[in-house]
Motif scaffolding. Structure first.
Motif, PDB file in Angstrom:
ATOM      1  N   ASP A  58      53.429  47.011  29.365  1.00  0.00           N
ATOM      2  CA  ASP A  58      54.073  45.639  28.655  1.00  0.00           C
ATOM      3  C   ASP A  58      53.877  44.601  29.311  1.00  0.00           C
ATOM      4  N   ARG A  59      54.274  44.579  30.691  1.00  0.00           N
ATOM      5  CA  ARG A  59      54.211  43.233  31.477  1.00  0.00           C
ATOM      6  C   ARG A  59      52.844  42.880  31.652  1.00  0.00           C
ATOM      7  N   SER A  60      51.832  43.999  31.789  1.00  0.00           N
ATOM      8  CA  SER A  60      50.546  43.472  32.056  1.00  0.00           C
ATOM      9  C   SER A  60      49.596  42.663  30.900  1.00  0.00           C
ATOM     10  N   LYS A  61      50.229  42.889  29.863  1.00  0.00           N
ATOM     11  CA  LYS A  61      49.670  42.103  28.568  1.00  0.00           C
ATOM     12  C   LYS A  61      49.834  40.712  28.941  1.00  0.00           C
ATOM     13  N   GLY A  62      51.205  40.418  29.461  1.00  0.00           N
ATOM     14  CA  GLY A  62      51.870  38.925  29.448  1.00  0.00           C
ATOM     15  C   GLY A  62      51.266  38.413  30.685  1.00  0.00           C
ATOM     16  N   TRP A  63      50.865  39.279  31.904  1.00  0.00           N
ATOM     17  CA  TRP A  63      50.329  38.868  32.962  1.00  0.00           C
ATOM     18  C   TRP A  63      48.702  38.084  32.671  1.00  0.00           C
ATOM     19  N   ASN A  68      48.559  31.293  36.202  1.00  0.00           N
ATOM     20  CA  ASN A  68      48.693  31.834  37.449  1.00  0.00           C
ATOM     21  C   ASN A  68      48.633  31.204  38.784  1.00  0.00           C
ATOM     22  N   ARG A  69      49.165  31.022  39.618  1.00  0.00           N
ATOM     23  CA  ARG A  69      49.210  30.377  40.797  1.00  0.00           C
ATOM     24  C   ARG A  69      48.252  30.538  41.777  1.00  0.00           C
ATOM     25  N   ALA A  70      47.968  31.754  41.843  1.00  0.00           N
ATOM     26  CA  ALA A  70      47.287  32.143  42.808  1.00  0.00           C
ATOM     27  C   ALA A  70      45.845  31.547  42.975  1.00  0.00           C
ATOM     28  N   PRO A  71      44.968  30.979  44.085  1.00  0.00           N
ATOM     29  CA  PRO A  71      44.188  30.184  44.179  1.00  0.00           C
ATOM     30  C   PRO A  71      43.051  30.528  43.604  1.00  0.00           C
ATOM     31  N   LEU A  72      42.640  31.879  43.076  1.00  0.00           N
ATOM     32  CA  LEU A  72      41.687  32.301  42.185  1.00  0.00           C
ATOM     33  C   LEU A  72      41.677  31.534  41.130  1.00  0.00           C
ATOM     34  N   PHE A  73      42.797  31.326  40.297  1.00  0.00           N
ATOM     35  CA  PHE A  73      43.055  31.054  38.961  1.00  0.00           C
ATOM     36  C   PHE A  73      43.250  29.582  38.871  1.00  0.00           C
ATOM     37  N   GLN A  74      43.794  28.865  39.958  1.00  0.00           N
ATOM     38  CA  GLN A  74      44.062  27.442  39.790  1.00  0.00           C
ATOM     39  C   GLN A  74      44.946  27.051  38.703  1.00  0.00           C
ATOM     40  N   GLY A  75      46.032  27.828  38.306  1.00  0.00           N
ATOM     41  CA  GLY A  75      46.844  27.599  37.113  1.00  0.00           C
ATOM     42  C   GLY A  75      46.345  28.197  35.978  1.00  0.00           C
ATOM     43  N   ALA A  78      44.372  34.750  33.618  1.00  0.00           N
ATOM     44  CA  ALA A  78      43.362  35.601  33.957  1.00  0.00           C
ATOM     45  C   ALA A  78      42.367  35.615  32.639  1.00  0.00           C
ATOM     46  N   MET A  79      42.931  35.722  31.600  1.00  0.00           N
ATOM     47  CA  MET A  79      41.915  35.755  30.538  1.00  0.00           C
ATOM     48  C   MET A  79      40.953  34.484  30.121  1.00  0.00           C
ATOM     49  N   SER A  80      41.662  33.343  30.513  1.00  0.00           N
ATOM     50  CA  SER A  80      40.768  32.249  30.499  1.00  0.00           C
ATOM     51  C   SER A  80      39.650  32.304  31.502  1.00  0.00           C
ATOM     52  N   LEU A  81      40.046  32.682  32.645  1.00  0.00           N
ATOM     53  CA  LEU A  81      39.080  32.682  33.749  1.00  0.00           C
ATOM     54  C   LEU A  81      37.686  33.929  33.370  1.00  0.00           C
ATOM     55  N   GLU A  91      34.603  40.080  37.846  1.00  0.00           N
ATOM     56  CA  GLU A  91      34.519  40.686  39.009  1.00  0.00           C
ATOM     57  C   GLU A  91      35.451  40.190  39.888  1.00  0.00           C
ATOM     58  N   ASP A  92      35.570  38.991  40.039  1.00  0.00           N
ATOM     59  CA  ASP A  92      36.859  38.014  40.957  1.00  0.00           C
ATOM     60  C   ASP A  92      38.039  38.908  40.670  1.00  0.00           C
ATOM     61  N   VAL A  93      38.189  38.786  39.399  1.00  0.00           N
ATOM     62  CA  VAL A  93      39.915  39.203  38.783  1.00  0.00           C
ATOM     63  C   VAL A  93      39.964  40.818  39.188  1.00  0.00           C
ATOM     64  N   ALA A  94      39.080  41.666  38.931  1.00  0.00           N
ATOM     65  CA  ALA A  94      39.210  42.986  39.311  1.00  0.00           C
ATOM     66  C   ALA A  94      39.392  42.927  40.895  1.00  0.00           C
ATOM     67  N   ARG A  95      38.518  42.359  41.689  1.00  0.00           N
ATOM     68  CA  ARG A  95      38.713  42.228  43.215  1.00  0.00           C
ATOM     69  C   ARG A  95      40.152  42.014  43.613  1.00  0.00           C
ATOM     70  N   TYR A  96      40.449  40.686  42.975  1.00  0.00           N
ATOM     71  CA  TYR A  96      42.043  40.163  43.396  1.00  0.00           C
ATOM     72  C   TYR A  96      43.030  41.314  43.061  1.00  0.00           C
ATOM     73  N   LEU A  97      42.905  41.968  41.919  1.00  0.00           N
ATOM     74  CA  LEU A  97      43.903  42.905  41.685  1.00  0.00           C
ATOM     75  C   LEU A  97      43.705  44.156  42.565  1.00  0.00           C
ATOM     76  N   LEU A  98      42.727  44.574  42.876  1.00  0.00           N
ATOM     77  CA  LEU A  98      42.564  45.643  43.900  1.00  0.00           C
ATOM     78  C   LEU A  98      43.160  45.465  45.239  1.00  0.00           C
ATOM     79  N   SER A  99      42.918  44.217  45.594  1.00  0.00           N
ATOM     80  CA  SER A  99      43.565  43.594  46.784  1.00  0.00           C
ATOM     81  C   SER A  99      44.957  43.780  46.885  1.00  0.00           C
ATOM     82  N   GLU A 100      45.405  43.224  45.630  1.00  0.00           N
ATOM     83  CA  GLU A 100      47.062  43.322  45.439  1.00  0.00           C
ATOM     84  C   GLU A 100      47.625  44.701  45.452  1.00  0.00           C
ATOM     85  N   ARG A 101      46.692  45.538  44.724  1.00  0.00           N
ATOM     86  CA  ARG A 101      47.240  47.327  45.005  1.00  0.00           C
ATOM     87  C   ARG A 101      47.353  47.459  46.423  1.00  0.00           C
TER      88      ARG A 101
END
Length: 103
Positions: A58-63, A68-75, A78-81, A91-101
């Motif tokens: 449920d929370r993932s849909k909203g995320w 997003n304030r992370a540097p990758l997203f610049q505000g 994730a969907m817009s990026l 690919e960058d979003v996938a890598r970002y989330l893997l690094s968070e995991r």
């Protein structure tokens, strides 16, 4: 995701092609997809798995759609990026989330 977003993330130019693939897959027909489409599917599945592990379904849909304030997203969200049509951003979003995991 909307069909238009699905097409953008997978690099498919024609919605009818994507719909045909989905219908054939649901029917259990043999299906051969281009490598770039398979890579896009792999990224989307990686993103989904990471979000479910990090947040929950449920929370993932909203995320995905929230700013997003992370540097990758610049505000941006994730969907817009991811939906700008550049595979590297997906690919960058996938890598970002893997690094968070594994942080």
């Amino acid at each position: 995701m909307t069909v238009a977003e699905q097409c953008l993330l997978l690099g498919v130019d024609d919605k009818t092609v994507l719909q045909d693939w989905m219908e054939r897959a649901e029917a259990g027909d043999d299906l051969s997809l281009p490598n770039d489409v398979l890579e896009g599917i792999g990224c989307v599945l990686s993103i989904y798995a990471s979000l479910v592990i990090l947040l929950n379904h449920d929370r993932s849909k909203g995320w995905v759609r929230a700013p997003n304030r992370a540097p990758l997203f610049q505000g941006r969200s994730a969907m817009s990026l991811m939906a700008n049509g550049n595979r590297k951003d997906l690919e960058d979003v996938a890598r970002y989330l893997l690094s968070e995991r594994y942080r």
